[in-house]
Scaffold this motif. Structure first.
Motif, short mmCIF file in Angstrom:
data_model
loop_
_atom_site.label_atom_id
_atom_site.label_comp_id
_atom_site.label_asym_id
_atom_site.label_seq_id
_atom_site.Cartn_x
_atom_site.Cartn_y
_atom_site.Cartn_z
N ASN A 23 20.93 -12.23 46.76
CA ASN A 23 20.23 -11.51 45.69
C ASN A 23 18.94 -12.21 45.29
OD1 ASN A 23 22.21 -9.57 45.52
ND2 ASN A 23 23.19 -10.44 43.72
N GLU A 24 17.94 -11.41 44.97
CA GLU A 24 16.70 -11.94 44.41
C GLU A 24 16.93 -12.27 42.94
OE1 GLU A 24 13.78 -12.37 46.10
OE2 GLU A 24 14.81 -11.74 47.92
N LYS A 25 16.05 -13.03 42.34
CA LYS A 25 16.14 -13.34 40.92
C LYS A 25 15.90 -12.09 40.07
CE LYS A 25 16.49 -16.15 37.39
NZ LYS A 25 17.82 -16.45 36.91
N THR A 26 15.17 -11.13 40.64
CA THR A 26 14.91 -9.87 39.94
C THR A 26 15.57 -8.71 40.67
OG1 THR A 26 12.85 -9.54 41.14
CG2 THR A 26 12.70 -10.67 39.02
N GLN A 27 15.74 -7.61 39.95
CA GLN A 27 16.29 -6.40 40.53
C GLN A 27 15.35 -5.25 40.20
OE1 GLN A 27 20.31 -5.39 39.29
NE2 GLN A 27 20.02 -3.26 39.88
N ARG A 58 17.57 -10.81 36.60
CA ARG A 58 19.03 -10.87 36.51
C ARG A 58 19.41 -11.96 35.51
NH1 ARG A 58 21.34 -8.37 41.26
NH2 ARG A 58 19.70 -7.94 42.76
N GLU A 59 20.22 -11.59 34.53
CA GLU A 59 20.67 -12.53 33.51
C GLU A 59 22.07 -12.14 33.05
OE1 GLU A 59 17.32 -13.90 30.64
OE2 GLU A 59 17.07 -11.74 30.95
N VAL A 77 20.08 0.95 26.64
CA VAL A 77 20.69 -0.30 27.13
C VAL A 77 21.10 -0.15 28.59
CG1 VAL A 77 22.59 -1.92 26.81
CG2 VAL A 77 21.52 -0.86 24.81
N ALA A 78 20.70 -1.13 29.38
CA ALA A 78 21.17 -1.25 30.77
C ALA A 78 22.20 -2.38 30.77
CB ALA A 78 20.01 -1.58 31.70
N GLU A 105 22.64 -17.17 37.81
CA GLU A 105 22.65 -15.84 37.18
C GLU A 105 22.31 -14.70 38.15
OE1 GLU A 105 22.17 -15.95 32.61
OE2 GLU A 105 20.32 -16.78 33.45
N LYS A 106 22.35 -14.98 39.44
CA LYS A 106 22.09 -13.94 40.44
C LYS A 106 23.33 -13.09 40.70
CE LYS A 106 18.36 -16.22 42.92
NZ LYS A 106 17.94 -16.72 44.24
#
Length: 120
Positions: A23-27, A58-59, A77-78, A105-106
Motif C-alpha cells: 500500500n502507498e501512504k495515500t489512497q 492512510r491513518e 465521514v469516510a 498506518e498503511k
C-alpha cells in the motif's frame, strides 16, 4: 542445509508487513455529490473539487470531508477499515509483520467512493 533456517527467517522478516509494502501512504478516492453537481470543500485542510479523485493519507482515524457548497451536507465521514492485506501477516509475518503495518498506518483503507449528500 545449515543456512536453510536463517534464510527462511530472513525471508519472513523481509516479506512481513504486507500492507506496508503493497500500500502507498495515500489512497485515491472518488468524490462526487448525490445531485451530480460540482462541489468544493476540503479534507484534512487540503482543498478538493468534485466530482473528482482525491488523495487522502492512510491513518488510524476517519476522514471528514468538509463541503463549502450550499445545499450540500457540511460534513461527510469516510470511515476507516482494515485492508485485507493486513490479515496476510497473521499467516506469514505473525506479530512482527502486523506491528509493522500498524506502525506505518498503511493497514487502513477508506471506501473508494465518497458521495456527499446534496439537495437537487
Amino acid at each position: 542445509m545449515k543456512y536453510a533456517i536463517p534464510c527462511m527467517l530472513l525471508a519472513i522478516a523481509t516479506l512481513s508487513g504486507c500492507a506496508s509494502i503493497l500500500n502507498e501512504k495515500t489512497q485515491q478516492v472518488n468524490v462526487s455529490s448525490s445531485s451530480g453537481s460540482t462541489i468544493k470543500g476540503s479534507v484534512n485542510g487540503t482543498p478538493f473539487t468534485a466530482p473528482g479523485v482525491v488523495s487522502i493519507t492512510r491513518e488510524n482515524k476517519n476522514k471528514i470531508f468538509v463541503t463549502d457548497t450550499e445545499g450540500c451536507a457540511r460534513e461527510t465521514v469516510a470511515e476507516k477499515s482494515v485492508d485485507p492485506k493486513f490479515f496476510v501477516n497473521i499467516l506469514s509475518g505473525g506479530p512482527f509483520g502486523s506491528t509493522t503495518d500498524y506502525s506505518t498506518e498503511k493497514m487502513w483503507k477508506y471506501n473508494e467512493n465518497i458521495v456527499v449528500s446534496c439537495k437537487k
